[in-house]
Design a protein around this motif. Structure first.
Motif, mmCIF file in Angstrom:
data_model
loop_
_atom_site.group_PDB
_atom_site.id
_atom_site.type_symbol
_atom_site.label_atom_id
_atom_site.label_comp_id
_atom_site.label_asym_id
_atom_site.label_seq_id
_atom_site.Cartn_x
_atom_site.Cartn_y
_atom_site.Cartn_z
ATOM 1 N N ASP B 58 2.048 -0.360 8.384
ATOM 2 C CA ASP B 58 0.645 -0.625 8.074
ATOM 3 C C ASP B 58 -0.287 0.396 8.739
ATOM 4 O OD1 ASP B 58 1.269 -2.815 6.546
ATOM 5 O OD2 ASP B 58 0.995 -4.263 8.175
ATOM 6 N N THR B 78 -0.515 0.613 3.526
ATOM 7 C CA THR B 78 0.783 0.148 4.022
ATOM 8 C C THR B 78 1.888 0.953 3.359
ATOM 9 O OG1 THR B 78 2.159 -1.800 4.462
ATOM 10 C CG2 THR B 78 1.114 -1.687 2.295
ATOM 11 N N GLY B 79 3.129 0.742 3.815
ATOM 12 C CA GLY B 79 4.278 1.338 3.138
ATOM 13 C C GLY B 79 4.762 2.639 3.743
ATOM 14 N N HIS B 81 7.232 4.538 6.435
ATOM 15 C CA HIS B 81 8.434 4.307 7.231
ATOM 16 C C HIS B 81 8.282 5.000 8.583
ATOM 17 C CE1 HIS B 81 13.124 4.695 7.521
ATOM 18 N NE2 HIS B 81 12.644 3.806 8.352
#
Lengths: 326, 492
Positions: B58, B78-79, B81
């Motif tokens: 986030d 968001t999203g 890694h």
């Protein structure tokens, strides 16, 4: 989890759902899918599907203490390094891979169990050599190898979010593609695929059958005897809370409040008394009977130890005080 | 949507704000309740909005408030890694270095959340190992320098990797199994990547200062005798062998780890030494992102800070150019004083008055994570050493304030030692020697010149300072200093 929410004034077309929390089983919803980039499990893809990945090899074990090799080799893990996982709640989860630029697999029922990667809230320990998140749900679609694989690697460009749903942009052989995947509620174990190339829009429904069933990472729960408290531990550890409320509110699956001892209407029109044997069957083989008003295939079968199951049943019973006090 | 931190947090904050002798106020900035505060990176947008990327994916933004407990966080994107680098281009656009890719996220329709995610750059590999995070700093021309992290032998490699695999790169403790791991890359304004330099174990943070110099730290470990600070130059090799497999100048059929394990002399000739070696137990166990203090900050402007990712402290580094290369001294900027552990990202507020510290150690140690803000309690610098310069026969030391009494030779206890980086996890301090003060000369009321016995280059000099007092009756803040004397200046 309690948030004090303040909605931003104005029309939000790309609303994000809930932020990620310590919950190792995060879920999105049909309208607000959750997009998670993480290491992802390989549920049995043929190596030819991963044609544009590179191949590692086993490596001699190494002693950092001695600075020398040791007997034996490091095993490689099966994981997709650069995939994007998307979850529309129990209705659909899928993995789009940014290396192959295609959908790799799809499943229904749950999403990912991040526990081995994210660890516990307090310790934060990943599971040493076994940290790839686990699938939760029923896998029904696996990508097949392409008939012709271009030697030129595809090029991932990114994605847009419209009404919460991502559209992936990529190029293959200099041709631009846009791929959008959405749940399809008209038939079980399916999704809708919208592929745009130039002016052409191709809409297709992909339907599969259950290929494998996954219930997340196998926890080592430590409790001496099966009781209500231990059952609550099981309930939280297996992520049951993602779909089943304990306060009567409607979730992806039926609430557990006042469930035990009452009559359950089934999708096939029959009804059944919710007793221990019905609950046991519903946890171990959820598709045996589907509750009315809920789709089939959403819940994966959970493999749990007998003691965990007993504890969980006691916890579910405790949510029906009237039934249990009789 | 926005989130308000709870009043409970505010209460807790009041209890934990340190009211000790520390010259700094350290406040906890509460993140939205329920959000794991694993801060991967922080950055200010030009309009003063603070962005942070959390390691689960986030991105939040907020306009900093004086009241640490009352920030309105907005959930922006968001999203990502394990994003450990963020550049906030504007209130509506950020770029994040995540594990596999450098991604630009934009709110194109001004609804408060990003709706367009584009690959800004990619091309380094990802082996499936948990350790391979990346950090960024701007290049001053719309591009970046990217610190590409290595993998750890405490985790595996995937059978199917992103990017080219090297069996030699895979060897050893921290490894570079896939392309460009353990290098620093230059990323131009269009996103095109070129290797810039090699030899990093885990440079968790990289910083380009206002003069254009590029700096990074690293973590004490294999091929890292202690925590280093490196001054980066194009084509350099900074001591950790594995990433040499990605250097076209290195022979393709040669295992760099095995080569240098067998030939330390060859290793020493091939590598560039750290500008500063920072004893890891005494000063800094695991360097985060270096950052130069801006001119507006009331204390030690122009000096460098280096957060300790594994300790409740931030190191202060006094650098100087000697015979064409940078080297210098280190001491504590702040040791404890309310700091959490996990310190790894630093940003000063746009007015230069507050230092924001992003923290995370999740996955490594006991979680110590979040966001803290450090401000001075008084504009007056604490009584400390503010200039530590080498001379042909010793050091010149300047204090921030005048000394209460003329300093004596006995106030200065100098030792020296050497470090040899090699395959072991850290290396001991060797060749320890004493260096009695042969002469002490006051340059002015706060500056001294010290001539040391047996003064030579190639050592780290440790100064244990007596409990000096300033004219204003302040006790010296730090008594322990280390100067890395790679070179001596020429006799004038």
């Amino acid at each position: 989890m309690m948030f004090r929410l303040f909605w931003v004034i104005g029309l939000a077309t790309t609303l994000l759902g809930q932020p990620l929390s310590y919950d190792p089983n995060p879920m999105g919803s049909i309208k607000q899918p959750l997009i998670l980039r993480t290491y992802l499990p390989d549920p049995g893809l043929e190596p030819a599907v991963l044609a544009h990945h590179h191949r590692a090899s086993k490596s001699p074990k190494y002693s950092p203490r001695e600075g020398n090799d040791l007997p034996g080799e490091y095993e490689m893990i099966q994981t997709i390094p650069a995939g994007i996982a998307v979850n529309h709640g129990p209705a659909l989860s899928y993995v789009f891979d940014t290396t192959e630029c295609r959908l790799l697999y799809a499943w229904q029922g749950g999403f990912l169990d991040m526990f081995p990667y994210w660890g516990e809230q307090d310790g934060g320990r990943r599971r040493s050599f076994d940290y790839v998140p686990r699938l939760v749900g029923n896998l029904f679609h696996l990508a097949e190898p392409l008939e012709r694989t271009s030697p030129q690697p595809p090029r991932f460009l990114g994605y847009d979010i419209r009404e919460g749903v991502p559209t992936f942009h990529y190029q293959k052989n200099k041709i631009s593609y846009q791929l959008r995947i959405e749940p399809d509620d008209s038939r079980p174990l399916s999704f809708q695929q919208i592929l745009t190339t130039g002016d052409q829009v191709e809409v297709s429904i992909v339907t599969g059958e259950i290929l494998s069933q996954h219930s997340g990472f196998e926890r080592e729960l430590k409790f001496k005897e099966a009781n209500v408290d231990a059952g609550e531990q099981v309930f939280l550890a297996y992520g049951c809370i993602a779909c089943h409320s304990t306060d009567g509110s409607r979730g992806h699956g039926p609430t557990l409040a006042e469930l035990y001892g009452n009559t359950r209407q089934l999708a096939n029109g029959e009804s059944v008394l919710v007793d221990e044997s019905y609950l046991r069957e519903s946890i171990l083989t959820p598709n045996a009977k589907t509750a009315a008003g809920f789709p089939p295939n959403y819940m994966p079968p959970y493999q749990m130890k007998e003691k965990e199951l007993q504890a969980l049943l006691l916890f579910i019973q405790s949510l029906s005080p009237a039934a249990t006090s009789e | 949507m926005t989130f308000q931190s709870s009043s409970f947090t505010a209460l807790w904050l009041l209890l934990t704000v340190f009211a000790t002798a520390s010259p700094y106020l350290v406040e906890d900035i509460a993140l939205p309740e329920g959000t794991p505060p694993e801060v991967g990176a922080i950055d200010f947008a030009p309009d003063g909005t603070l962005f942070l990327v959390l390691r689960r994916g986030d991105v939040f933004r907020a306009i900093p408030q004086a009241d640490a407990s009352n920030w309105q966080w907005e959930y922006f994107a968001t999203g990502f890694h394990n994003g450990c680098g963020i550049d906030a281009l504007s209130r509506d656009c950020v770029r994040v270095t995540q594990m596999a890719e450098f991604t630009e996220a934009t709110d194109t329709d001004q609804d408060g959340t990003a709706d367009q995610y584009r690959v800004f750059s990619n091309g380094w590999g990802l082996s499936g190992n948990y350790h391979e995070t990346n950090a960024l700093t701007g290049d001053g021309q719309g591009g970046y320098y990217l610190a590409i992290g290595t993998a750890s032998h405490n985790g595996p490699t995937a059978e199917f990797t992103l990017g080219e695999y090297s069996k030699f790169g895979r060897r050893g403790r921290n490894y570079s199994a896939v392309k460009w791991k353990g290098t620093t890359l230059h990323c131009d304004a269009e996103g095109k990547l070129t290797p810039f330099c090699y030899g990093f174990r885990m440079h968790n943070g990289i910083h380009r200062d206002s003069a254009g110099h590029l700096w990074c730290g690293d973590n004490q470990g294999d091929w890292r005798a202690t925590t280093p600070l490196y001054h980066l130059k194009k084509g350099g090799f900074y001591g950790h062998p594995n990433s040499l497999v990605w250097d076209p100048r290195w022979p393709a059929d040669q295992d760099p780890l095995a080569t240098f394990r067998a030939d330390l002399e060859g290793y020493n000739a091939y590598r560039t030494l750290p500008a500063v070696q920072i004893p890891h137990l005494e000063m800094n166990r695991s360097a985060g992102e270096p950052y130069v203090i801006p001119p507006q900050f009331p204390h030690f402007a122009g000096q460098m800070l280096l957060p300790d990712n594994n300790g409740t402290r931030i190191t202060r580094i006094m650098l100087e150019e000697v015979a064409g290369e940078w080297q210098g001294a280190c001491t504590h900027f702040l040791n404890e004083g309310g700091l959490r552990s996990g310190n790894h990202r630093l940003r000063f507020s746009p007015d230069g008055q507050a230092l924001y510290i992003g923290q995370t150690v999740r996955g490594w140690g006991q979680p110590a994570e979040g966001l803290q803000r450090l401000t001075v309690k008084s504009d007056q610098e604490p009584f400390d050493v503010d200039q530590f310069s080498i001379t042909p026969d010793g050091f010149q030391i300047r204090f921030t304030q005048e000394l209460a009494e003329p300093a004596q030779a006995s106030d200065f206890d100098f030792h020296s030692f050497t470090y040899q980086s090699k395959w072991t996890y850290g290396s001991p301090q060797e060749n320890k020697a004493m260096h009695p003060i042969e002469n002490i000369e006051a340059i002015d009321s706060r500056t001294l010149r010290l001539r040391l016995a047996d003064f030579t280059a190639g050592k780290v000099y440790q100064l244990n300072l007596a409990k000096l007092h300033s004219k204003e009756e302040a006790l010296i803040q730090n008594q322990l200093f280390y100067y890395t004397a790679n070179r001596l200046p020429e006799q004038k």
